[in-house]
Design an enzyme around this catalytic site. Structure first.
Site, short mmCIF file in Angstrom:
data_model
loop_
_atom_site.label_atom_id
_atom_site.label_comp_id
_atom_site.label_asym_id
_atom_site.label_seq_id
_atom_site.Cartn_x
_atom_site.Cartn_y
_atom_site.Cartn_z
N ASP A 1 18.19 17.62 -31.38
CA ASP A 1 18.48 18.50 -32.52
C ASP A 1 19.86 19.11 -32.33
O ASP A 1 20.57 18.81 -31.36
CB ASP A 1 17.39 19.56 -32.68
CG ASP A 1 17.36 20.52 -31.50
OD1 ASP A 1 17.95 20.20 -30.46
OD2 ASP A 1 16.74 21.59 -31.63
N GLU B 1 0.82 -1.20 0.00
CA GLU B 1 0.00 0.00 0.00
C GLU B 1 0.85 1.26 0.00
O GLU B 1 0.45 2.31 -0.50
CB GLU B 1 -0.93 0.00 1.23
CG GLU B 1 -1.93 -1.15 1.25
CD GLU B 1 -2.90 -1.08 0.09
OE1 GLU B 1 -3.17 0.05 -0.40
OE2 GLU B 1 -3.37 -2.14 -0.35
#
Length: 329
Positions: free
Chosen positions: A82, A40
């Site tokens: 790029d 949990e």
């Protein structure tokens, strides 16, 4: 989270003992509680860990909008990037203007300034670099703009028509060298106008390749003169005279070689996707310490089948010259 879980288990255990519950049952109940709490708490643990990572990255100047992006970043093994502004400074400056014979030319600079400063389309770093030139500046007040043929990604050139003080109309075109050459039928050299033949075209291509291999981004410039023309269109971009070249330089960022080396040390490969021609991209890639022995152009990519895209991951650099490529990582 582990400490919180242990504290809860111990408190529950001693609470049961204080309530005179059987010792063994209290111990087993506490252990069962610990086992139940572990799964949990895992989502909370992940969220807290990612939030801490976001704070650490924010201290380094990186803003994270989605926490799961940090987990994706950590599992990355291939980075597609790029070139301009990422591997380079992103501050482009005009390094020179040359005629078709490779000599420095103030006339080419004048035509370039007229084209860059009078065009009203989208501003770009190349036009800003031309407009910011301080040496060899001539007064442009003697020229009047008549018309403009905007840039588009099919023609890859921009034209501006001006009229000088002698009322002669000049159509000035600048753009990718090959695309400007396609609109030319003549060469403006030291001997005046001469027809653009195979020999002249090869000489222009050779200069373009040599300068590009040195890391320059090269644009071509052409002109055509008219008398009393009413309006201009794309059809007028024909039989122009190739006047010269514009050379731009965008140096690599300081420390980018060390950054790429650190990425390689973490098992992350780097591919470069660029809109510049293959020669400029290869020069930069070699300058920053990457391999440039295999280059794939946009034309090569357009010929691949879906199955053919899979081997592309083995290519160190991908440079798109003839088509626009969507950059993603």
């Amino acid at each position: 989270m582990t400490e919180i879980m242990l504290v809860i288990v111990i408190l529950v255990f001693f609470a049961n003992v204080m309530l005179n519950r059987p010792f063994i049952e209290s111990l087993l109940f506490s252990l069962a509680l610990a086992v139940g709490l572990t799964p949990e708490l895992l989502p909370a643990i992940i969220s807290v860990t990612l939030a801490r990572g976001a704070r650490t990255m924010a201290a380094g100047g990186v803003i994270v909008r989605r926490l799961d992006a940090i987990e994706n970043l950590g599992s990355m093994d291939l980075l597609c990037t790029d070139k301009t502004g990422t591997l380079t400074e992103g501050v482009i400056h005009l390094d020179g203007s040359f005629d078709v014979e490779g000599n420095a030319s103030t006339d080419v600079l004048l035509f370039a300034r007229l084209n860059a400063t009078l065009q009203t389309g989208l501003k770009n770093p190349l036009d800003e670099a031309i407009a910011s030139v301080t040496h060899g500046r001539e007064d442009l007040s003697g020229f009047t703009k008549i018309d403009e043929i905007p840039y588009d990604f099919l023609r890859k050139r921009l034209s501006v028509a001006v009229q000088d003080s002698k009322r002669e109309q000049i159509l000035i075109t600048k753009g990718a060298v090959q695309n400007v050459l396609d609109a030319c039928g003549f060469v403006q050299g030291s001997r005046g106008l001469t027809p653009l033949g195979a020999t002249e075209r090869e000489a222009i291509d050779e200069r373009f390749r040599r300068w590009s291999a040195q890391g320059y981004r090269v644009l071509g410039l052409a002109v055509r003169r008219f008398q009393d023309k009413a309006g201009f269109s794309r059809d007028d971009e024909a039989d122009m005279a190739f006047a010269g070249f514009l050379l731009f330089l965008d140096p690599p960022k300081e420390g980018v070689r060390e950054t790429l080396s650190a990425l390689a040390g973490r098992g992350i490969g780097v591919k470069v996707i660029s809109g510049d021609n293959r020669y400029v991209a290869a020069h930069l890639v070699e300058a920053v310490g990457l391999r440039a022995d295999r280059i794939m152009t946009g034309e090569d990519l357009s010929k691949l089948t879906k199955n053919g895209f899979w081997p592309v991951s083995a290519i160190p650099i991908s440079s798109s010259r003839s088509t626009r490529t969507r950059k993603s990582a």
